[in-house]
Scaffold this active site. Structure first.
Site, PDB file in Angstrom:
ATOM      1  N   SER A 183       9.455  49.042  46.816  1.00  0.00           N
ATOM      2  CA  SER A 183      10.032  50.149  47.610  1.00  0.00           C
ATOM      3  C   SER A 183      11.680  49.484  48.159  1.00  0.00           C
ATOM      4  O   SER A 183      11.586  48.354  48.261  1.00  0.00           O
ATOM      5  CB  SER A 183       9.426  50.518  48.713  1.00  0.00           C
ATOM      6  OG  SER A 183      10.107  51.383  49.649  1.00  0.00           O
ATOM      7  N   TYR A 211       4.048  49.039  56.211  1.00  0.00           N
ATOM      8  CA  TYR A 211       4.628  49.489  54.906  1.00  0.00           C
ATOM      9  C   TYR A 211       5.909  48.482  54.636  1.00  0.00           C
ATOM     10  O   TYR A 211       6.004  47.895  53.472  1.00  0.00           O
ATOM     11  CB  TYR A 211       5.206  51.050  54.775  1.00  0.00           C
ATOM     12  CG  TYR A 211       5.475  51.361  53.410  1.00  0.00           C
ATOM     13  CD1 TYR A 211       4.444  51.480  52.462  1.00  0.00           C
ATOM     14  CD2 TYR A 211       6.727  51.789  52.907  1.00  0.00           C
ATOM     15  CE1 TYR A 211       4.620  51.958  51.139  1.00  0.00           C
ATOM     16  CE2 TYR A 211       6.935  52.228  51.736  1.00  0.00           C
ATOM     17  CZ  TYR A 211       6.060  52.439  50.699  1.00  0.00           C
ATOM     18  OH  TYR A 211       6.267  52.740  49.624  1.00  0.00           O
ATOM     19  N   SER A 264       4.497  44.976  54.000  1.00  0.00           N
ATOM     20  CA  SER A 264       3.856  44.821  52.710  1.00  0.00           C
ATOM     21  C   SER A 264       4.958  44.648  51.480  1.00  0.00           C
ATOM     22  O   SER A 264       4.465  43.858  50.677  1.00  0.00           O
ATOM     23  CB  SER A 264       2.660  45.936  52.755  1.00  0.00           C
ATOM     24  OG  SER A 264       3.404  46.972  52.575  1.00  0.00           O
ATOM     25  N   LYS A 265       5.738  45.631  51.690  1.00  0.00           N
ATOM     26  CA  LYS A 265       6.640  45.672  50.392  1.00  0.00           C
ATOM     27  C   LYS A 265       7.583  44.577  50.370  1.00  0.00           C
ATOM     28  O   LYS A 265       7.952  44.047  49.265  1.00  0.00           O
ATOM     29  CB  LYS A 265       7.322  47.131  50.353  1.00  0.00           C
ATOM     30  CG  LYS A 265       6.562  48.216  50.073  1.00  0.00           C
ATOM     31  CD  LYS A 265       5.649  48.125  48.893  1.00  0.00           C
ATOM     32  CE  LYS A 265       5.030  49.660  48.482  1.00  0.00           C
ATOM     33  NZ  LYS A 265       4.379  49.246  47.259  1.00  0.00           N
ATOM     34  N   ILE A 310      10.959  59.001  46.563  1.00  0.00           N
ATOM     35  CA  ILE A 310      10.491  59.903  45.368  1.00  0.00           C
ATOM     36  C   ILE A 310       9.675  60.927  45.833  1.00  0.00           C
ATOM     37  O   ILE A 310       8.660  60.985  46.711  1.00  0.00           O
ATOM     38  CB  ILE A 310       9.754  58.764  44.603  1.00  0.00           C
ATOM     39  CG1 ILE A 310      10.624  57.731  44.296  1.00  0.00           C
ATOM     40  CG2 ILE A 310       9.406  59.591  43.113  1.00  0.00           C
ATOM     41  CD1 ILE A 310      12.026  57.986  43.625  1.00  0.00           C
TER      42      ILE A 310
END
Length: 257
Positions: free
Chosen positions: A142, A155, A158-159, A188
């Site tokens: 991401s 998030y 983690s990315k 997206i």
């Protein structure tokens, strides 16, 4: 012309979103498929949209990637059915919101397990077969892995970890002929944000705001990300490894004025 003919591809998260779009595209490019997801009915829906010419060359594996036995089962079934593994697409992922002040540690742990640990585990299990075939790994990361955003701390972390995994493993496997890359999408249009708890009203406003947060003035589509995944996975990208490819309408390059 881009082709994946005679390739055996494992795609996780194939029941929805980017994983689903990737599965459908790969089928049209001639790849035989091992499709993984938690929702068996949704996997069946993905398969129904795949190229009918390869319907007999699609293996469905339903299960939770956070379970080590599921990962082992995926690889065992893939090898028993097809004999080889050429491509691994780690597309499974979840979005958990939260700041340092209010983040639940269970959300952090689930984010790291789903978005990072499961990808590491599955890649490790596939590794002997990928080395044998000089294969390719594509991780779905991401823009949050390379840019900082408030309110989605688990998030983002983690990315960012997944991106470092991509680059480290690309260097480790380069002399074995295995390429490892990531795609880093912006916003997206999938069900990811709805599953994270956004109401339809909030999500609609979120998408509208993409006119301001993305240089191209809109959110992206799962098909646009899938096209990039297919290129990176294919022999057309034979001299690309350790790359983080932003498919984000220029969002990563935006700065406040």
């Amino acid at each position: 012309m881009l082709t994946l003919k005679n390739k055996i591809s494992i795609i996780t998260g194939a029941s929805s979103g980017i994983g689903k779009a990737t599965a459908i595209l790969f089928s049209n490019l001639g790849s035989k498929l091992v499709l993984v997801g938690r929702d068996e009915k949704a996997l069946d829906e993905t398969i129904s949209q795949c190229n009918p010419e390869i319907k007999n060359d699609i293996l469905k594996v339903a299960g939770d990637l956070n379970c080590a036995d599921t990962c082992k089962n995926i690889v065992e079934q893939a090898v028993n059915r097809f004999g080889v593994i050429n491509i691994l697409v780690n597309a499974a992922g979840i979005l958990k919101s939260g700041s340092l002040e209010n983040m639940k540690m269970e959300d952090y742990e689930l984010s790291m397990n789903t978005n990072v640990k499961s990808a590491i585990n599955l890649t490790q299990l596939c590794l002997p077969y990928l080395i044998k075939e000089k294969g390719s790994v594509v991780n779905v990361s991401s823009v949050t892995g390379t840019r900082s955003f408030p309110g989605v701390l688990p998030y983002c972390i983690s990315k960012a970890a997944l991106d470092q995994f991509t680059k480290c493993v690309a260097l480790e496997l380069a002399d074995k002929g295995v390429r490892v890359n990531s795609v880093n999408p912006g916003v997206i249009v999938t069900n990811l944000h709805r599953r994270a708890g956004q109401t339809e009203e909030v999500y609609s406003k979120f998408l509208e705001n993409c006119k301001n947060t993305h240089a191209l003035g809109r959110p992206g589509t799962a098909d646009e990300v899938a096209n990039t995944i297919a290129f990176l996975a294919s022999d057309s990208a034979s001299f690309i490894t350790g790359e983080l490819v932003h498919v984000d309408g220029g969002r990563h390059a935006m700065t406040p004025r």
